[in-house]
Design a protein around this motif. Structure first.
Motif, mmCIF file in Angstrom:
data_model
loop_
_atom_site.group_PDB
_atom_site.id
_atom_site.type_symbol
_atom_site.label_atom_id
_atom_site.label_comp_id
_atom_site.label_asym_id
_atom_site.label_seq_id
_atom_site.Cartn_x
_atom_site.Cartn_y
_atom_site.Cartn_z
ATOM 1 N N LEU A 1 0.832 -1.201 0.000
ATOM 2 C CA LEU A 1 0.000 0.000 0.000
ATOM 3 C C LEU A 1 0.871 1.258 0.000
ATOM 4 N N GLY A 2 1.976 1.239 0.728
ATOM 5 C CA GLY A 2 2.893 2.381 0.725
ATOM 6 C C GLY A 2 3.482 2.646 -0.649
ATOM 7 N N MET A 3 3.889 1.592 -1.331
ATOM 8 C CA MET A 3 4.431 1.753 -2.685
ATOM 9 C C MET A 3 3.356 2.248 -3.644
ATOM 10 N N ALA A 4 2.148 1.729 -3.500
ATOM 11 C CA ALA A 4 1.042 2.160 -4.361
ATOM 12 C C ALA A 4 0.709 3.629 -4.114
ATOM 13 N N ALA A 5 0.714 4.059 -2.857
ATOM 14 C CA ALA A 5 0.411 5.458 -2.526
ATOM 15 C C ALA A 5 1.464 6.399 -3.114
ATOM 16 N N LYS A 6 2.735 6.012 -3.043
ATOM 17 C CA LYS A 6 3.803 6.842 -3.641
ATOM 18 C C LYS A 6 3.629 6.956 -5.146
ATOM 19 N N LYS A 7 3.321 5.846 -5.787
ATOM 20 C CA LYS A 7 3.151 5.832 -7.237
ATOM 21 C C LYS A 7 1.954 6.676 -7.660
ATOM 22 N N VAL A 8 0.840 6.543 -6.961
ATOM 23 C CA VAL A 8 -0.362 7.319 -7.281
ATOM 24 C C VAL A 8 -0.101 8.805 -7.075
ATOM 25 N N ALA A 9 0.596 9.159 -5.996
ATOM 26 C CA ALA A 9 0.898 10.573 -5.728
ATOM 27 C C ALA A 9 1.753 11.164 -6.840
ATOM 28 N N SER A 10 2.762 10.439 -7.281
ATOM 29 C CA SER A 10 3.618 10.976 -8.339
ATOM 30 C C SER A 10 2.886 11.050 -9.674
ATOM 31 N N ASP A 11 2.050 10.059 -9.973
ATOM 32 C CA ASP A 11 1.287 10.075 -11.226
ATOM 33 C C ASP A 11 0.239 11.183 -11.253
#
Length: 164
Positions: free
Chosen positions: A78-88
């Motif tokens: 979930l942490g990796m997904a949140a970082k990716k979504v924030a950058s996208d």
């Protein structure tokens, strides 16, 4: 006429069966919160988070990386997904510590229940949603994730106010 910029922070936390989120416009103004059930795959989490971030029009994504570093798979995914979504999405990812919400507590390491009680002091209208104390043989109530997501959002507001 000038457009008003609304700053919104979404706090994200993992639950046993998915994720919880809380969207705030200030440290004391909750706009939206909810639970989403899904498998623990990064793609599913990214898709769900992306939809929530777009619908809520947030500027910051707050996530408690310290607490999830001790978890196994779901929290780190979930942490990796949140970082990716924030950058996208062009939003800023904020790594926060939810236990900062407790403030001047006498406990060195506050429990989730302590953090949830501190959040309840700021949002007393959420008292009907506060989960009961669980027995040792029971699994964690999903509503705990809602309060942890809200704690992450409040901690992000506190960090921004302090200039961290």
């Amino acid at each position: 006429m000038a457009r008003r910029v609304v700053v919104r922070i979404i706090g994200v936390a993992g639950t046993n069966r998915g994720l919880a989120f809380a969207v705030t416009e200030s440290p004391s103004r909750l706009i939206r919160w909810g639970l989403r059930r899904m498998p623990a795959t990064k793609a599913d989490m990214q898709t769900t988070l992306k939809r929530i971030v777009q619908e809520s029009r947030v500027l910051f994504v707050a996530f408690d990386t310290e607490r999830t570093a001790r978890q196994r798979r779901r929290g780190r995914t979930l942490g990796m997904a949140a970082k990716k979504v924030a950058s996208d999405a062009g939003t800023m990812f904020l790594s926060v510590c939810s236990k900062d919400v407790v403030g001047g507590s006498s406990r060195v390491s506050p429990t989730k229940r302590d953090i949830m009680k501190a959040v309840l002091e700021r949002f007393p209208h959420l008292k009907p949603q506060f989960p009961p104390l669980r027995k040792p043989w029971q699994s964690e109530d999903e509503r705990t994730g809602l309060f942890m997501a809200l704690a992450a959002a409040v901690a992000a507001w506190d960090d921004l106010r302090r200039g961290r």
